[in-house]
Each structure stands twice: as C-alpha cells, then as structure tokens.
Design an enzyme around this catalytic site. Sequence first.
Site, PDB file in Angstrom:
ATOM      1  N   ALA A  51       0.816  -1.218   0.000  1.00 42.97           N
ATOM      2  CA  ALA A  51       0.000   0.000   0.000  1.00 42.97           C
ATOM      3  C   ALA A  51       0.850   1.268   0.000  1.00 42.97           C
ATOM      4  O   ALA A  51       0.314   2.368  -0.173  1.00 42.97           O
ATOM      5  CB  ALA A  51      -0.931   0.006   1.221  1.00 42.97           C
ATOM      6  N   GLY A 109       5.115   3.165  -0.351  1.00 39.97           N
ATOM      7  CA  GLY A 109       6.565   3.150  -0.506  1.00 39.97           C
ATOM      8  C   GLY A 109       7.085   2.124  -1.505  1.00 39.97           C
ATOM      9  O   GLY A 109       6.567   1.983  -2.621  1.00 39.97           O
ATOM     10  N   ASP A 161      -1.497  -5.790   3.090  1.00 39.15           N
ATOM     11  CA  ASP A 161      -1.156  -4.586   3.872  1.00 39.15           C
ATOM     12  C   ASP A 161      -2.302  -4.292   4.833  1.00 39.15           C
ATOM     13  O   ASP A 161      -3.297  -5.023   4.868  1.00 39.15           O
ATOM     14  CB  ASP A 161      -0.889  -3.387   2.937  1.00 39.15           C
ATOM     15  CG  ASP A 161       0.073  -2.362   3.548  1.00 39.15           C
ATOM     16  OD1 ASP A 161      -0.172  -1.917   4.694  1.00 39.15           O
ATOM     17  OD2 ASP A 161       1.069  -2.011   2.894  1.00 39.15           O
ATOM     18  N   GLY A 165       7.019  -3.294   6.630  1.00 34.39           N
ATOM     19  CA  GLY A 165       7.985  -3.074   7.696  1.00 34.39           C
ATOM     20  C   GLY A 165       7.748  -1.745   8.373  1.00 34.39           C
ATOM     21  O   GLY A 165       7.062  -0.873   7.842  1.00 34.39           O
ATOM     22  N   TYR A 209      15.239  -2.400  15.381  1.00 35.51           N
ATOM     23  CA  TYR A 209      15.088  -2.308  13.923  1.00 35.51           C
ATOM     24  C   TYR A 209      16.270  -2.977  13.218  1.00 35.51           C
ATOM     25  O   TYR A 209      16.088  -3.890  12.402  1.00 35.51           O
ATOM     26  CB  TYR A 209      14.981  -0.838  13.488  1.00 35.51           C
ATOM     27  CG  TYR A 209      14.873  -0.682  11.988  1.00 35.51           C
ATOM     28  CD1 TYR A 209      13.656  -0.867  11.341  1.00 35.51           C
ATOM     29  CD2 TYR A 209      15.989  -0.385  11.205  1.00 35.51           C
ATOM     30  CE1 TYR A 209      13.555  -0.760   9.954  1.00 35.51           C
ATOM     31  CE2 TYR A 209      15.900  -0.279   9.829  1.00 35.51           C
ATOM     32  CZ  TYR A 209      14.682  -0.459   9.207  1.00 35.51           C
ATOM     33  OH  TYR A 209      14.589  -0.362   7.830  1.00 35.51           O
TER      34      TYR A 209
END
Length: 288
Positions: free
Chosen positions: A10, A12, A32, A71, A155
């Site tokens: 959805a 990037g 997503d 992510g 991360y």
Amino acid sequence: MGTYAVTGSASGMGKAAADRLRTDGHTVIGVDLKDVEIVADLSTSAGRADAAARVLTLAGGILDGAVLAAGLGPVPGRERLIGEVNYFGVVDLLTAWRPALAAADSAKVVVFSSNSTTTVPLVPGGTVRGFLAGNLDRAIRPTKKFGKNGAAFVYAGSKIAVTRWMRRTAVTKEWAGAGIRLNAIAPGAILTPLLQRQLDDPATAGAVNSFPVPIGGFGTAESIADWVAFMLSPNGNFLVGAVIVVDGGSDAYFRSDDWPVPVPVSGVLRYFQLSKKFRSNKGIPCVR
Ligand code: NAD
C-alpha cells in the site's frame, strides 16, 4: 506472466514493486493494513496466518514469487511491532508459502533488508540471536538499556536476523533444492513515507540528513522497484542467498574492508566439512 505476493504493497517500495510487476503484466496479491487485495495485520501471529492462507487461496496454491516489503522504521515505543512485522512478518509468511513457491517453476523471493544491518553500530548479538530463536522478548531485552534509542537496535537487529535467516534458508534443499531463489535487497535512505516521517520529526531529521551518503541525496522507491523486478526476472536465476545493497555508498563508506574476507583459520574445518557434506549429497541434492 506470474503471480506474486507483495507485502507492504500500500505504500513506498512495496507499492512501487507491486505497480511495476502489474505494469509488466503480472498478477499481484498485495498484503497490507489497507487499500490492497488482502487486508491483514502482520504484527500478530493470527494476522500472519490469515494473510498467508488467503494469499495461497487467491494464488491457487502456486506462487511464482514474493516480495516481503512490509515493515516499520525505528520508531521509539514501537519495539514489539517492529520485531513482529520486520522479522516474523517475513519468516512466518515465507515458511507458509514455501510449498506454493516450490510448486512454481523457478520461483523467486525478495526480502527487504536494510543497510542498517551493516551501518548501525553495537547492535546486541542477543537481539539477533533472540529473533533467530523465534523469541521476541529475548530479542528486545538487550535493547532496553538504550532507552528510547532501543528502537533503532530492535530495527537493525530485526533486519540482521531476517537477512541471516534468508541466507541460511536460501541454500537448503527445501529452498534452493526445490528451485526457489531467495534473496534480499538492502536499501539505504529511500524517500518513501517511512523516511519522510523521520525527516518531518525534529528528533530524527538531523541524523537522517547528516548520515553519510557518498553519492548524495536519497534513493527513489521506483528505482528500488526496478531492482526488485530484475531480481524476480529470469536474470535472477543464478542469484541465491545474495544481499543487494542499494544505498548510495554508505555501506562501502563505513565497511569497505569488512567484506570480502577470506575464511579464517578458525573456520577452515567447517569449510571442509560443508564441502564434503555437499559432495555426499546430504546438503542440496539437486538445484534446478
Ligand atoms: P512505508 O512505510 O512506505 O511502507 C511500509 C508498508 O508496510 C506500509 O504500507 C505499511 O502499512 C505496511 N505495514 C506496516 N505494518 C504492517 C502490519 N502490521 N501489517 C501489514 N502491513 C504493515 O515504508 P518503505 O520505506 O517503503 O519500507 C519498505 C521496507 O523497506 C520496510 O521493510 C523497511 O524497513 C525497509 N527499508 C526502508 C528504508 C527507507 O529508507 N525507506 C531503508 C531500508 C529499508
């Protein structure tokens, strides 16, 4: 033309990859939180199981490939979500999809890693080992001492772990031996909504803007999508277990001499054991 599952489709880079695959004539099953074929929350194991099963149903049990782009960035306070989506949102889905990938001819998978794997210093080894052991509490525990900076280590740790999982898994008989090409792309600073949020936040903008990028500027989601499409194309037939770093030179700037390195004396015995195991067909019996 093939059928591809794309998580994070959805926004990037996941959206850009899905758009590029559709433009090339492929069928894309997007996963997503909204605005896609399969709306699912990859931050829970129930959400991941649901997404995995619905993709398999829509794909009719055969997947020509997958892109795992969903992510979260290193946002303080979201440590658990980061770990759930960035690590388990890849490993759980790919584990469920493996038979459908094996059922295709020369399936290919691109996992979204990050150049934070090699450019964030002092990521606790316990965090990486915790993820690889499938234990989120264990993964997060060593990062708590860093306070609100802990999210950056969760991360980077999640991305190191998912990349190691990819490389370990890629060369097994269940994956390479079944003709599945499993690889990762490691972007640097790419101007997507995720990076834009960091640029808009005064607490993180300085670090993003001052991060060394030898070629200058930021990458674009569309150029990363072109790399992904190339990795999924027949050009990727001989690409297995690779990490393609597309980061304007940041990794090379910090780590120019850290790779390639020869096998050290301490690793020679294992090296010969692995060679022998491969020759005796206990490793990969046959790579198509
Ligand atoms: P983005 O925020 O634009 O897109 C990420 C997508 O993941 C969003 O659509 C979001 O809804 C989805 N997502 C997040 N949590 C989810 C959940 N619980 N369930 C389902 N979907 C969820 O980010 P992006 O910059 O395009 O990042 C794509 C990937 O690349 C991520 O894995 C990110 O960590 C990685 N990455 C980004 C950069 C960068 O500079 N942008 C650099 C290195 C790596």
